[in-house]
Design an enzyme around this catalytic site. Structure first.
Site, PDB file in Angstrom:
ATOM      1  N   LYS A  90       1.095  -1.401   0.198  1.00 28.02           N
ATOM      2  CA  LYS A  90       0.179  -0.293  -0.191  1.00 28.02           C
ATOM      3  C   LYS A  90       0.752   1.291  -0.015  1.00 28.02           C
ATOM      4  O   LYS A  90       0.455   2.255  -0.366  1.00 28.02           O
ATOM      5  CB  LYS A  90      -0.632   0.266   1.058  1.00 28.02           C
ATOM      6  CG  LYS A  90      -2.195  -0.714   1.681  1.00 28.02           C
ATOM      7  CD  LYS A  90      -3.516  -0.151   0.932  1.00 28.02           C
ATOM      8  CE  LYS A  90      -4.374  -1.638   0.223  1.00 28.02           C
ATOM      9  NZ  LYS A  90      -4.355  -2.828   1.070  1.00 28.02           N
ATOM     10  N   GLU A 112      -9.543   6.667   3.068  1.00 30.44           N
ATOM     11  CA  GLU A 112     -10.409   5.919   3.658  1.00 30.44           C
ATOM     12  C   GLU A 112     -10.040   4.491   3.270  1.00 30.44           C
ATOM     13  O   GLU A 112      -8.195   4.054   3.513  1.00 30.44           O
ATOM     14  CB  GLU A 112     -11.515   5.274   2.917  1.00 30.44           C
ATOM     15  CG  GLU A 112     -11.215   4.234   1.802  1.00 30.44           C
ATOM     16  CD  GLU A 112      -9.836   4.678   0.663  1.00 30.44           C
ATOM     17  OE1 GLU A 112      -9.905   5.707   0.158  1.00 30.44           O
ATOM     18  OE2 GLU A 112      -9.284   3.960   0.232  1.00 30.44           O
ATOM     19  N   SER A 379       1.695  -9.709  -1.339  1.00 31.32           N
ATOM     20  CA  SER A 379       1.630  -8.475  -0.593  1.00 31.32           C
ATOM     21  C   SER A 379       1.251  -7.955   0.899  1.00 31.32           C
ATOM     22  O   SER A 379       1.762  -6.631   0.387  1.00 31.32           O
ATOM     23  CB  SER A 379       0.005  -7.544  -1.394  1.00 31.32           C
ATOM     24  OG  SER A 379      -0.835  -8.902  -0.429  1.00 31.32           O
TER      25      SER A 379
HETATM   26  C1  LIG Z   1      -5.058  -3.934   0.770  1.00 35.89           C
HETATM   27  C2  LIG Z   1      -4.270  -5.308   0.879  1.00 35.89           C
HETATM   28  C3  LIG Z   1      -5.007  -5.945  -0.281  1.00 35.89           C
HETATM   29  C4  LIG Z   1      -5.470  -5.797  -1.075  1.00 35.89           C
HETATM   30  O1  LIG Z   1      -5.662  -5.001  -1.712  1.00 35.89           O
HETATM   31  P1  LIG Z   1      -5.353  -4.221  -3.138  1.00 35.89           P
HETATM   32  O2  LIG Z   1      -5.901  -2.937  -4.070  1.00 35.89           O
HETATM   33  O3  LIG Z   1      -5.961  -5.149  -4.037  1.00 35.89           O
HETATM   34  O4  LIG Z   1      -3.857  -5.313  -3.622  1.00 35.89           O
HETATM   35  C5  LIG Z   1      -3.615  -7.024  -0.403  1.00 35.89           C
HETATM   36  N1  LIG Z   1      -2.806  -7.169   0.263  1.00 35.89           N
HETATM   37  C6  LIG Z   1      -2.489  -6.839   1.434  1.00 35.89           C
HETATM   38  C7  LIG Z   1      -0.968  -6.633   2.365  1.00 35.89           C
HETATM   39  C8  LIG Z   1      -3.314  -5.302   1.774  1.00 35.89           C
HETATM   40  O5  LIG Z   1      -3.399  -4.363   2.547  1.00 35.89           O
END
Ligand SMILES: *Cc1c(COP(=O)(O)O)cnc(C)c1O
Length: 394
Positions: A90, A112, A379
């Protein structure tokens, strides 16, 4: 399709900017600025520098041999966004947009947040860049995500609980948009995923494309070619589009997006937008939206807050339409099992969101040849999920 520059906010029939008149003024201003700044080498160099020296880029691409052995799988490489500052991808987007706001002369940022990951990233970016930060968060989420609320406040942000509607993420987006419509003279709206009205999907995808660019070079270095398969979880879709973007032109790279399958297949029990394929408009964007037969936005359910949203980014809707990316879902329990397996075999606790991508890989591992190279976008890290996990694991 490309995520780039000439789409004018449309991805096939998806995307657009379906917003009230009040928001057209700040959106038009943003489109104009974005169209200039995305080619501005001074801006891009400045952002690169911050990503490197503050956020910790590049993140590694790690081969996980013991995990692969445990699932009798192919060669598996994890793109380690869990190692980015604040613990998830993020921050790439938050820093990009907050730097953009600074260049536009906007001193106040609204955003948000659902679980708090985008709120934490935005609060950190604002602290670093000297901006005022206001985070809208559903009051239900404020209760469920106490550690992230404390983090945001420590980082100097004001956290405003939203009590309307279901008091969760979509209500927080509504409040942030309402604030922006009244405050855009000095305020910038920093949206957290590849969603919302144009230019946000393109802008967020571009800021996240750094993941794919790095990954492309790392694949060449580690196994001298592109991967055979890439897997990423899909909430709004920003980490997935970010890593996929560098490989979309290579038709030999198979790609799979994994949604939150929740705990059942009935409407309300999951967050799998590609299961119903019902198009509609949410938060300014025409895309696949979970909704009832009257067009009312449906409740969603997922163990991971980052996947728990009724709409998917418009680029993914179009990549599905083009048959370029496959979309599947993984259940809550399978994600928890995948998280535990990665933790035990590799010493990495992934975010529950990322664990959905691993869960699907575990499922299809028997169908993959041993010499194939698979990249999974990890992610984020799982520290934020410890409360949910202690409930589940006991
Ligand atoms: C917010 C988040 C996601 C999902 O958001 P995307 O916009 O689909 O990437 C996935 N993994 C983590 C660790 C997140 O914080």
């Amino acid at each position: 399709m490309t995520i780039s520059q000439k789409t004018n906010g449309r991805y096939g029939e998806f995307g657009g900017a379906y917003v009230p008149e009040l928001l057209m003024t700040p959106l038009n201003e943003l489109v104009t600025t974005w169209n200039t700044i995305k080619h501005d080498s001074e801006f891009l160099d400045h952002l690169d520098n911050i990503l490197k020296n503050y956020a910790g880029r590049p993140t590694p691409l790690t081969e996980v041999l013991r995990f692969s052995q445990a699932i009798n799988g192919p060669r598996i490489f994890l793109k380690r966004e869990d190692l980015l500052h604040t613990g998830a991808h993020k921050l790439n987007n938050a820093l990009g947009q907050c730097l953009l706001a600074l260049k536009m002369g906007k001193k106040r940022i609204v955003a948000e947040t659902g679980a708090g990951q985008h709120g934490v990233a935005t609060a950190a970016a604002c602290a670093y860049l000297g901006l005022t930060c206001v985070i809208y968060m559903g009051s239900e989420d404020v209760k469920r995500q106490a550690p992230n609320v404390l983090r945001m406040r420590l980082l100097g942000a004001e956290v405003v609980p939203v009590t309307h509607g279901s008091a969760t993420l979509k209500d927080a987006v509504n409040e942030a948009l309402r604030d922006w419509a009244e405050s855009f003279d000095d305020t910038y709206y920093c949206l957290g995923s590849a969603l919302g009205p144009h230019p946000y999907p393109e802008m967020v995808a571009t800021f996240q494309s750094v993941i794919g660019k790095e990954c492309e070079a790392q694949c060449r270095q580690l196994f001298s070619r592109h991967p055979d398969l890439m897997i990423a979880c899909v909430g709004g879709g920003s980490n997935a589009i970010g890593i996929f973007s560098a490989f979309l032109n290579n038709k030999n790279v198979r790609m799979i997006g994994v949604e939150g399958g929740g705990h059942g297949t009935q409407l309300g029990e999951h967050a799998a937008r590609f299961q119903t394929l019902t198009p509609g408009v949410l938060h300014g964007c025409y895309t696949y939206v979970l909704q009832d037969t009257h067009g009312q936005i449906a409740e969603t359910s997922s163990i991971s807050a980052g996947l728990d949203y009724p709409a998917v980014g418009p680029q993914h809707a179009q990549l599905f339409a083009e048959n370029r990316v496959e979309y599947v879902s993984a259940r809550d329990n399978d994600a928890v099992n995948a998280l535990q397996l990665l933790a035990k075999t590799e010493g990495i606790i992934p975010a529950l969101e990322s664990a959905h991508a691993l869960a699907h890989l575990i499922k299809i591992a028997p169908t993959l040849a041993k010499e194939q190279c698979v990249v999974v976008n990890l992610s984020g890290r799982g520290d934020k999920d410890l409360p949910q996990l202690s409930d589940k694991i006991g």
